[in-house]
Design an enzyme around this catalytic site. Structure first.
Site, PDB file in Angstrom:
ATOM      1  N   ILE A  16       8.308  17.927  72.478  1.00 14.80           N
ATOM      2  CA  ILE A  16       7.367  17.093  73.237  1.00 14.80           C
ATOM      3  C   ILE A  16       8.081  16.256  74.295  1.00 14.80           C
ATOM      4  O   ILE A  16       7.527  15.995  75.375  1.00 14.80           O
ATOM      5  CB  ILE A  16       6.490  16.220  72.300  1.00 14.80           C
ATOM      6  CG1 ILE A  16       5.248  15.737  73.025  1.00 14.80           C
ATOM      7  CG2 ILE A  16       7.275  15.065  71.706  1.00 14.80           C
ATOM      8  CD1 ILE A  16       4.332  16.816  73.523  1.00 14.80           C
ATOM      9  N   SER A  35      19.997  11.718  71.439  1.00 20.96           N
ATOM     10  CA  SER A  35      19.716  12.952  70.708  1.00 20.96           C
ATOM     11  C   SER A  35      20.975  13.378  69.978  1.00 20.96           C
ATOM     12  O   SER A  35      22.078  13.206  70.481  1.00 20.96           O
ATOM     13  CB  SER A  35      19.292  14.051  71.686  1.00 20.96           C
ATOM     14  OG  SER A  35      19.299  15.291  71.029  1.00 20.96           O
ATOM     15  N   ARG A  36      20.799  13.963  68.786  1.00 22.00           N
ATOM     16  CA  ARG A  36      21.965  14.440  68.030  1.00 22.00           C
ATOM     17  C   ARG A  36      22.464  15.762  68.592  1.00 22.00           C
ATOM     18  O   ARG A  36      23.599  16.140  68.379  1.00 22.00           O
ATOM     19  CB  ARG A  36      21.595  14.616  66.551  1.00 22.00           C
ATOM     20  CG  ARG A  36      21.107  13.341  65.890  1.00 22.00           C
ATOM     21  CD  ARG A  36      20.410  13.636  64.587  1.00 22.00           C
ATOM     22  NE  ARG A  36      19.343  14.634  64.783  1.00 22.00           N
ATOM     23  CZ  ARG A  36      18.632  15.165  63.811  1.00 22.00           C
ATOM     24  NH1 ARG A  36      18.857  14.807  62.576  1.00 22.00           N
ATOM     25  NH2 ARG A  36      17.694  16.061  64.086  1.00 22.00           N
ATOM     26  N   LYS A  89       2.727  10.071  68.410  1.00 18.06           N
ATOM     27  CA  LYS A  89       1.831  10.146  67.268  1.00 18.06           C
ATOM     28  C   LYS A  89       2.440  11.080  66.221  1.00 18.06           C
ATOM     29  O   LYS A  89       3.229  11.950  66.611  1.00 18.06           O
ATOM     30  CB  LYS A  89       0.429  10.622  67.663  1.00 18.06           C
ATOM     31  CG  LYS A  89       0.337  11.843  68.553  1.00 18.06           C
ATOM     32  CD  LYS A  89       0.704  13.206  68.087  1.00 18.06           C
ATOM     33  CE  LYS A  89       0.164  13.733  66.788  1.00 18.06           C
ATOM     34  NZ  LYS A  89       0.475  15.207  66.653  1.00 18.06           N
ATOM     35  N   ASP A 125      -0.964  17.035  61.439  1.00 14.76           N
ATOM     36  CA  ASP A 125      -0.240  16.728  62.682  1.00 14.76           C
ATOM     37  C   ASP A 125      -1.116  17.035  63.902  1.00 14.76           C
ATOM     38  O   ASP A 125      -1.304  16.162  64.757  1.00 14.76           O
ATOM     39  CB  ASP A 125       1.104  17.478  62.738  1.00 14.76           C
ATOM     40  CG  ASP A 125       1.856  17.184  64.021  1.00 14.76           C
ATOM     41  OD1 ASP A 125       2.532  16.141  64.095  1.00 14.76           O
ATOM     42  OD2 ASP A 125       1.745  17.991  64.970  1.00 14.76           O
TER      43      ASP A 125
HETATM   44  P1  NAP Z   1      10.750  18.583  67.583  1.00 16.75           P
HETATM   45  O1  NAP Z   1      10.711  19.640  68.650  1.00 16.75           O
HETATM   46  O2  NAP Z   1      11.194  18.960  66.232  1.00 16.75           O
HETATM   47  O3  NAP Z   1      11.618  17.398  68.172  1.00 16.75           O
HETATM   48  C1  NAP Z   1      11.882  16.211  67.485  1.00 16.75           C
HETATM   49  C2  NAP Z   1      13.281  15.724  67.825  1.00 16.75           C
HETATM   50  O4  NAP Z   1      13.564  14.551  67.083  1.00 16.75           O
HETATM   51  C3  NAP Z   1      14.329  16.753  67.447  1.00 16.75           C
HETATM   52  O5  NAP Z   1      14.642  17.575  68.548  1.00 16.75           O
HETATM   53  C4  NAP Z   1      15.514  15.910  67.029  1.00 16.75           C
HETATM   54  O6  NAP Z   1      16.364  15.813  68.133  1.00 16.75           O
HETATM   55  C5  NAP Z   1      14.953  14.518  66.771  1.00 16.75           C
HETATM   56  N1  NAP Z   1      15.164  14.133  65.365  1.00 16.75           N
HETATM   57  C6  NAP Z   1      15.876  13.062  64.931  1.00 16.75           C
HETATM   58  N2  NAP Z   1      15.870  12.978  63.604  1.00 16.75           N
HETATM   59  C7  NAP Z   1      15.167  14.035  63.161  1.00 16.75           C
HETATM   60  C8  NAP Z   1      14.833  14.503  61.870  1.00 16.75           C
HETATM   61  N3  NAP Z   1      15.189  13.846  60.761  1.00 16.75           N
HETATM   62  N4  NAP Z   1      14.098  15.642  61.783  1.00 16.75           N
HETATM   63  C9  NAP Z   1      13.722  16.321  62.883  1.00 16.75           C
HETATM   64  N5  NAP Z   1      14.022  15.902  64.142  1.00 16.75           N
HETATM   65  C10 NAP Z   1      14.719  14.773  64.276  1.00 16.75           C
HETATM   66  O7  NAP Z   1       9.319  17.904  67.412  1.00 16.75           O
HETATM   67  P2  NAP Z   1       8.222  17.632  68.523  1.00 16.75           P
HETATM   68  O8  NAP Z   1       7.236  18.739  68.553  1.00 16.75           O
HETATM   69  O9  NAP Z   1       8.853  17.226  69.788  1.00 16.75           O
HETATM   70  O10 NAP Z   1       7.463  16.416  67.811  1.00 16.75           O
HETATM   71  C11 NAP Z   1       7.975  15.112  67.798  1.00 16.75           C
HETATM   72  C12 NAP Z   1       6.794  14.164  67.631  1.00 16.75           C
HETATM   73  O11 NAP Z   1       5.924  14.356  68.748  1.00 16.75           O
HETATM   74  C13 NAP Z   1       5.965  14.432  66.365  1.00 16.75           C
HETATM   75  O12 NAP Z   1       5.553  13.232  65.788  1.00 16.75           O
HETATM   76  C14 NAP Z   1       4.785  15.227  66.885  1.00 16.75           C
HETATM   77  O13 NAP Z   1       3.627  15.013  66.121  1.00 16.75           O
HETATM   78  C15 NAP Z   1       4.622  14.646  68.270  1.00 16.75           C
HETATM   79  N6  NAP Z   1       3.948  15.552  69.210  1.00 16.75           N
HETATM   80  C16 NAP Z   1       4.316  16.863  69.331  1.00 16.75           C
HETATM   81  C17 NAP Z   1       3.610  17.695  70.190  1.00 16.75           C
HETATM   82  C18 NAP Z   1       3.979  19.154  70.397  1.00 16.75           C
HETATM   83  O14 NAP Z   1       3.257  19.861  71.110  1.00 16.75           O
HETATM   84  N7  NAP Z   1       5.059  19.653  69.861  1.00 16.75           N
HETATM   85  C19 NAP Z   1       2.528  17.208  70.905  1.00 16.75           C
HETATM   86  C20 NAP Z   1       2.229  15.863  70.807  1.00 16.75           C
HETATM   87  C21 NAP Z   1       2.932  15.055  69.950  1.00 16.75           C
HETATM   88  P3  NAP Z   1      17.934  15.846  67.904  1.00 16.75           P
HETATM   89  O15 NAP Z   1      18.224  16.749  66.745  1.00 16.75           O
HETATM   90  O16 NAP Z   1      18.453  16.370  69.180  1.00 16.75           O
HETATM   91  O17 NAP Z   1      18.324  14.432  67.628  1.00 16.75           O
END
Ligand code: NAP
Length: 312
Positions: free
Chosen positions: A17, A39-40, A93, A171
């Site tokens: 996101i 970011s890690r 969110k 979610d």
């Molecule tokens: P994602 O692709 O998994 O990204 C989350 C990032 O958070 C990871 O790349 C990671 O970056 C970091 N992170 C740090 N600690 C973590 C842990 N313990 N477990 C997993 N990741 C960790 O997820 P995302 O889709 O971007 O979603 C993130 C948030 O945005 C969620 O709450 C989701 O509901 C919300 N969201 C997502 C979307 C969508 O379309 N995907 C839409 C709206 C809202 P590093 O490893 O590089 O630190």
């Protein structure tokens, strides 16, 4: 004020996101200037990169706001760190893993005199305000939410969605609830729920919820499913004395009795960053927990049913 001197911002959690929406919207929003990323694993071009938020805020005291794009579980500690450092905080969110966490964050923001903004991106979809205006002076008879999508398509490799605090199908489902609580003139109350939880997961893959409003009135049914292949459905329909209002495409298009009355281009995250800037300028916070409360109530009241294991 913000146009003349953009607020220095750091982004934390550079996943899907952050890349798809936050970084492009920040670059389009004159009120903010991206100064750092945390970011890690990933790096953002053109700004200083850090692997943890403590190091970032220690090295960059010029940063005054942070956008937390982490999943809910690790986001709480990051939010505490940012608020303790006196930064304004934008929460993706869902705003917390628990309602207790979000209370703590709201209190801390108040104590520190900074803004905290629990974003609900779907509320910024273009047909949401037209739908709210339509429902405001109509007699509502029934509301039906259908939010069915393919988890393999939208969450590839995201194991955290199946862990505690990962929310499972809530979610995306909480996006529907964020629209519902914005457009309904009444407060939705949970009556019953059914949570289908894969045997190898902690969170549901399918949920049905039955809601009502205080004093009776009308029923609100919700169906969230992560097993839908083919066409994807994000729809809220309301039967009213003024016709059948349908909000489709996750809030992008509104129609009444099949006739489209609103269909503007999507700009959810530009709206979010504009609102964040406005809140900071006004010295206010926005922590509307009603969507999260409905999910919490579904977990309190719902019947859990084990279903076949999920394998990506
Ligand atoms: P994602 O692709 O998994 O990204 C989350 C990032 O958070 C990871 O790349 C990671 O970056 C970091 N992170 C740090 N600690 C973590 C842990 N313990 N477990 C997993 N990741 C960790 O997820 P995302 O889709 O971007 O979603 C993130 C948030 O945005 C969620 O709450 C989701 O509901 C919300 N969201 C997502 C979307 C969508 O379309 N995907 C839409 C709206 C809202 P590093 O490893 O590089 O630190």
């Amino acid at each position: 004020m913000t146009m003349d001197s953009p607020i220095p911002l750091a982004i934390v959690g550079v996943g899907k996101i952050a890349r798809d929406q936050h970084l492009p919207s920040i670059s389009r929003t004159p009120a903010f200037a991206l100064r750092a990323a945390v970011s890690r694993n990933a790096e953002v071009d053109g700004v200083q990169n850090f692997t943890d938020i403590e190091a970032c805020l220690a090295a960059r005291p010029d940063v005054k706001a942070v956008a937390l794009c982490l999943p809910p579980e690790p986001r709480f500690a990051a939010a505490i760190t940012a608020l303790e450092a006196g930064c304004h905080v934008l929460l993706e969110k869902p705003p917390g893993a628990t309602l207790g966490e979000t209370d703590v964050l709201a209190d801390l923001a108040r104590e520190k005199g900074v803004t905290i903004f629990a974003t609900w991106h779907s509320r910024f979809a273009p047909a949401v305000q037209p739908a709210k205006a339509f429902l405001a002076d109509r007699a509502i008879r029934k509301v039906t939410i259908t939010w069915r999508e393919d988890v393999r398509r939208w969450h590839p490799g995201q194991g955290w969605v199946w862990e505690p605090a990962g929310f499972g199908v809530f979610d995306p489902g909480i996006n529907a609830l964020s629209i519902l609580t914005e457009i309904l003139p009444d407060e939705a109350l949970l009556r019953a729920a059914r949570l289908e939880v894969p045997e190898n997961a902690a969170t549901p893959i399918g949920v049905t919820m039955t809601m009502g409003i205080a004093g009776g009135g009308y029923e609100i049914d919700a169906d969230f499913d992560w097993r839908q292949e083919g066409p994807q459905t994000w729809e809220i329909a309301a039967e009213t004395d003024g016709g059948l209002m349908s909000l489709t495409g996750g809030g992008k298009t509104m129609a009444v009795d099949g006739k489209v009355v609103s269909d503007e281009p999507e700009a959810e995250y530009d709206g979010i960053y504009k609102r964040f800037a406005d809140l900071i300028e006004a010295g206010e916070s926005d922590m509307d927990m009603r969507p999260l409360r409905l999910v919490a109530d579904a977990c309190l009241l719902g019947r859990r049913v084990a279903v076949e294991p999920f394998h990506e």
